[in-house]
Design a protein around this motif. Structure first.
Motif, PDB file in Angstrom:
ATOM      1  N   UNK A  19     -43.296 -10.701 -38.255  1.00 17.62           N
ATOM      2  CA  UNK A  19     -41.947 -11.047 -37.793  1.00 17.62           C
ATOM      3  C   UNK A  19     -41.922 -12.336 -36.974  1.00 17.62           C
ATOM      4  N   UNK A  20     -43.094 -12.888 -36.679  1.00 20.51           N
ATOM      5  CA  UNK A  20     -43.161 -14.110 -35.890  1.00 20.51           C
ATOM      6  C   UNK A  20     -42.986 -13.881 -34.394  1.00 20.51           C
ATOM      7  N   UNK A  21     -43.160 -12.631 -33.958  1.00 25.39           N
ATOM      8  CA  UNK A  21     -42.992 -12.293 -32.544  1.00 25.39           C
ATOM      9  C   UNK A  21     -44.300 -12.288 -31.762  1.00 25.39           C
ATOM     10  N   UNK A  22     -45.395 -12.527 -32.454  1.00 27.41           N
ATOM     11  CA  UNK A  22     -46.695 -12.595 -31.800  1.00 27.41           C
ATOM     12  C   UNK A  22     -47.434 -13.797 -32.371  1.00 27.41           C
ATOM     13  N   UNK A  23     -47.754 -14.715 -31.517  1.00 28.58           N
ATOM     14  CA  UNK A  23     -48.441 -15.925 -31.944  1.00 28.58           C
ATOM     15  C   UNK A  23     -49.786 -16.014 -31.241  1.00 28.58           C
ATOM     16  N   UNK A  24     -50.776 -16.486 -31.947  1.00 26.91           N
ATOM     17  CA  UNK A  24     -52.105 -16.673 -31.374  1.00 26.91           C
ATOM     18  C   UNK A  24     -52.381 -18.165 -31.353  1.00 26.91           C
ATOM     19  N   UNK A  25     -52.702 -18.670 -30.190  1.00 25.13           N
ATOM     20  CA  UNK A  25     -53.019 -20.091 -30.064  1.00 25.13           C
ATOM     21  C   UNK A  25     -54.505 -20.298 -30.321  1.00 25.13           C
ATOM     22  N   UNK A  26     -54.801 -21.146 -31.274  1.00 22.71           N
ATOM     23  CA  UNK A  26     -56.191 -21.469 -31.618  1.00 22.71           C
ATOM     24  C   UNK A  26     -56.488 -22.867 -31.089  1.00 22.71           C
ATOM     25  N   UNK A  27     -57.449 -22.941 -30.186  1.00 22.65           N
ATOM     26  CA  UNK A  27     -57.824 -24.243 -29.637  1.00 22.65           C
ATOM     27  C   UNK A  27     -58.659 -25.043 -30.622  1.00 22.65           C
TER      28      UNK A  27
END
Length: 56
Positions: A19-27
């Motif tokens: 749903x696009x409500x959880x994002x993971x930031x990848x460095x």
């Protein structure tokens, strides 16, 4: 820390991602052959996102 598998929770997490409500930031991503370098990077304590190892 002991973690038990929780299929219901994983399903909820997958739904949030879809749903696009959880994002993971990848460095940064590293090839598996550079795992030691990735580990050193993480030990610096300055990462803003996840460090990801890619497997061919």
């Amino acid at each position: 820390m002991l973690v038990e598998p929780d299929g219901a929770a994983l399903t909820q997490i997958a739904t949030l991602i879809d749903e696009g409500n959880l994002l993971v930031e990848v460095e940064r991503t590293y090839p598996l052959a550079q795992a030691a370098e990735a580990h050193r990077h993480g030990e610096q304590g300055r990462t803003r996102g996840k460090l990801v190892l890619t497997v061919p």
